[in-house]
Scaffold this motif. Sequence first.
Motif, PDB file in Angstrom:
ATOM      1  N   MET A 206      -7.111  10.669  -3.400  1.00 32.28           N
ATOM      2  CA  MET A 206      -8.146  11.695  -3.542  1.00 32.28           C
ATOM      3  C   MET A 206      -7.902  12.880  -2.613  1.00 32.28           C
ATOM      4  SD  MET A 206     -11.703   9.620  -4.128  1.00 32.28           S
ATOM      5  CE  MET A 206     -11.716   8.034  -4.954  1.00 32.28           C
ATOM      6  N   GLY A 207      -6.669  12.996  -2.111  1.00 35.07           N
ATOM      7  CA  GLY A 207      -6.350  14.065  -1.185  1.00 35.07           C
ATOM      8  C   GLY A 207      -6.610  13.642   0.250  1.00 35.07           C
ATOM      9  N   THR A 208      -5.991  14.332   1.200  1.00 37.59           N
ATOM     10  CA  THR A 208      -6.205  14.000   2.598  1.00 37.59           C
ATOM     11  C   THR A 208      -7.665  14.253   2.974  1.00 37.59           C
ATOM     12  OG1 THR A 208      -5.408  16.207   3.171  1.00 37.59           O
ATOM     13  CG2 THR A 208      -3.835  14.400   3.309  1.00 37.59           C
ATOM     14  N   PRO A 209      -8.248  13.403   3.827  1.00 41.16           N
ATOM     15  CA  PRO A 209      -9.679  13.513   4.137  1.00 41.16           C
ATOM     16  C   PRO A 209     -10.054  14.813   4.840  1.00 41.16           C
ATOM     17  CG  PRO A 209      -8.819  11.367   4.792  1.00 41.16           C
ATOM     18  CD  PRO A 209      -7.638  12.226   4.456  1.00 41.16           C
ATOM     19  N   THR A 210     -11.267  15.266   4.556  1.00 38.77           N
ATOM     20  CA  THR A 210     -11.911  16.358   5.279  1.00 38.77           C
ATOM     21  C   THR A 210     -13.245  15.822   5.772  1.00 38.77           C
ATOM     22  OG1 THR A 210     -13.089  17.237   3.354  1.00 38.77           O
ATOM     23  CG2 THR A 210     -10.808  17.982   3.686  1.00 38.77           C
ATOM     24  N   TRP A 211     -14.101  16.701   6.249  1.00 38.90           N
ATOM     25  CA  TRP A 211     -15.439  16.249   6.652  1.00 38.90           C
ATOM     26  C   TRP A 211     -16.415  16.226   5.472  1.00 38.90           C
ATOM     27  CZ3 TRP A 211     -15.504  13.529  10.703  1.00 38.90           C
ATOM     28  CH2 TRP A 211     -14.748  13.845  11.841  1.00 38.90           C
TER      29      TRP A 211
ATOM     30  N   VAL B 204       0.842  -1.195   0.000  1.00 38.99           N
ATOM     31  CA  VAL B 204       0.000   0.000   0.000  1.00 38.99           C
ATOM     32  C   VAL B 204       0.876   1.243   0.000  1.00 38.99           C
ATOM     33  CG1 VAL B 204      -1.798   1.290   1.227  1.00 38.99           C
ATOM     34  CG2 VAL B 204      -1.820  -1.220   1.261  1.00 38.99           C
ATOM     35  N   PRO B 205       0.761   2.110  -1.007  1.00 42.11           N
ATOM     36  CA  PRO B 205       1.538   3.356  -1.004  1.00 42.11           C
ATOM     37  C   PRO B 205       1.076   4.277   0.117  1.00 42.11           C
ATOM     38  CG  PRO B 205       0.603   2.888  -3.183  1.00 42.11           C
ATOM     39  CD  PRO B 205      -0.064   1.962  -2.219  1.00 42.11           C
ATOM     40  N   ASP B 206       1.928   5.207   0.524  1.00 38.70           N
ATOM     41  CA  ASP B 206       1.584   6.146   1.590  1.00 38.70           C
ATOM     42  C   ASP B 206       0.612   7.227   1.140  1.00 38.70           C
ATOM     43  OD1 ASP B 206       3.043   5.049   3.688  1.00 38.70           O
ATOM     44  OD2 ASP B 206       4.878   6.093   3.132  1.00 38.70           O
ATOM     45  N   ASP B 207       0.334   7.328  -0.143  1.00 40.89           N
ATOM     46  CA  ASP B 207      -0.428   8.445  -0.692  1.00 40.89           C
ATOM     47  C   ASP B 207      -1.924   8.397  -0.364  1.00 40.89           C
ATOM     48  OD1 ASP B 207       1.943   9.202  -1.816  1.00 40.89           O
ATOM     49  OD2 ASP B 207       1.468   8.441  -3.806  1.00 40.89           O
ATOM     50  N   TRP B 208      -2.543   9.578  -0.418  1.00 39.95           N
ATOM     51  CA  TRP B 208      -4.000   9.739  -0.412  1.00 39.95           C
ATOM     52  C   TRP B 208      -4.405  10.105  -1.849  1.00 39.95           C
ATOM     53  CZ3 TRP B 208      -6.826   8.698   3.890  1.00 39.95           C
ATOM     54  CH2 TRP B 208      -6.189   8.750   5.139  1.00 39.95           C
TER      55      TRP B 208
ATOM     56  N   TYR C  53      -7.540   5.750   1.622  1.00 40.57           N
ATOM     57  CA  TYR C  53      -8.817   6.408   1.328  1.00 40.57           C
ATOM     58  C   TYR C  53      -9.605   6.555   2.630  1.00 40.57           C
ATOM     59  CZ  TYR C  53      -8.101   5.383  -3.649  1.00 40.57           C
ATOM     60  OH  TYR C  53      -7.598   5.327  -4.930  1.00 40.57           O
ATOM     61  N   GLY C  54     -10.378   7.630   2.720  1.00 44.91           N
ATOM     62  CA  GLY C  54     -11.349   7.746   3.785  1.00 44.91           C
ATOM     63  C   GLY C  54     -12.659   7.102   3.376  1.00 44.91           C
ATOM     64  N   HIS C  55     -13.500   6.800   4.370  1.00 44.77           N
ATOM     65  CA  HIS C  55     -14.839   6.292   4.069  1.00 44.77           C
ATOM     66  C   HIS C  55     -15.575   7.288   3.171  1.00 44.77           C
ATOM     67  CE1 HIS C  55     -18.617   4.156   5.929  1.00 44.77           C
ATOM     68  NE2 HIS C  55     -18.548   4.031   4.622  1.00 44.77           N
ATOM     69  N   GLY C  56     -15.331   8.571   3.395  1.00 46.02           N
ATOM     70  CA  GLY C  56     -15.956   9.616   2.591  1.00 46.02           C
ATOM     71  C   GLY C  56     -15.406   9.716   1.185  1.00 46.02           C
TER      72      GLY C  56
END
Length: 280
Positions: free
Chosen positions: A152-157, A146-150, A173-176
């Motif tokens: 879709m970008g780091t999660p927000t709300w 698993v790469p360290d990257d996000w 990935y975040g659930h969102g």
Amino acid sequence: MPDLWLPGAERHPLSDTAPTDNRYAPRVIWHITWDKNATQAKPADLIPFDQLVSYFTGSGSSVAPHLLWDPFSGRTAQFYPADSRSKSVVDAPGGTRTNRTGRVCLQVETLFFPYCRVGGRTFATVRDTPAKGLDKILSWARSWGVPDDWPMGTPTWSANRDEHTWETRGGHYGHGQTPENQHTDPGPMPKWPGATPTPKPAPPFPGRSAFGPGKSNASILLLGQQLVRRGFGKHYRVGPSRDWGEADRLNTRDFQLAQHWSGSDADGYPGPQTWARLFG
């Protein structure tokens, strides 16, 4: 083979294991348990860890993750081995089976809700916590490619979902950020070394003639490094180099197949579209 069980985690194996979909790159999906709706004005005490273990091994087994993680103590419990799907996201019929996407699709439920109170202090986001034990989870995820990257970008709300990115990029990935789902958790997450919040611009495609038997150049090394970063490096025995080899072709082909390409579009030799998607 990497460890199927996170070293040091408490083991509570559930028997209904099922395979993941190896066509896709490995990933981690992050959640928070969100057991209470607290506010800054009215914080609430964090739910006990053992209560959540009992839930996921009992009435909540239908939504059990791989890991339950307490960022305040570092305590972790595991319910499924890494090579099985778990059940913490909606897995609608058709499309990408989101609980199974990837060589591994590790799901982590963080014991947390906004404005939880621990030791007399209130915490608004997971980023504010001590994040104890996170390094061990990240190391375990890396061992599975698993790469360290996000991606879709780091999660927000806020929700941020893109089916193409989900299908073509390994990482966190975040659930969102998970297709077919409605939740917006986990909110802001701790930062860790090596994680890139947004995709970097693609380097210029060097041309098809840069790749193939007998070729040796920096573009081949760059290709191999990016394949590994994206979770498509399983055919390398040592690692990528400047010299083209069969491992480069097979890893490139795995990436092309993950784009749902076939025939000459998945022959293992990078063209402009392969390059753009791999680095895009």
